[in-house]
Design a protein around this motif. Structure first.
Motif: not given
Length: 78
Positions: A14-27
């Protein structure tokens, strides 16, 4: 915000999502790298195509000078 690039030598389950990208529209793109050990970084100079100011001089010919078409924009001009 700049993109975040993470290279894993051994990809975890599993790959953690960086905090800067949490709860944002992300590709998210998963792209396997070649096993030859070479990693290519983006290069702005390679994308420039070698363009230089004035290089198109003489390639455009104005057939007639008329300001009639500017009347369409008179509401937008000062």
């Amino acid at each position: 915000m700049q993109p975040i690039r993470i290279i894993y030598e051994d990809t975890p389950d599993s790959i953690p999502v960086p905090e800067a990208l949490c709860h944002k529209k992300t590709e998210i793109n998963l792209w396997p790298l070649e096993d030859n050990g070479l990693v290519m970084e983006p290069n702005d100079a390679a994308d420039s195509g070698g363009r230089k100011p004035g290089s198109a001089r003489g390639k455009l010919t104005i057939i007639a000078d008329d300001d009639e078409h500017l009347d369409d924009f008179k509401d937008y001009l000062p």
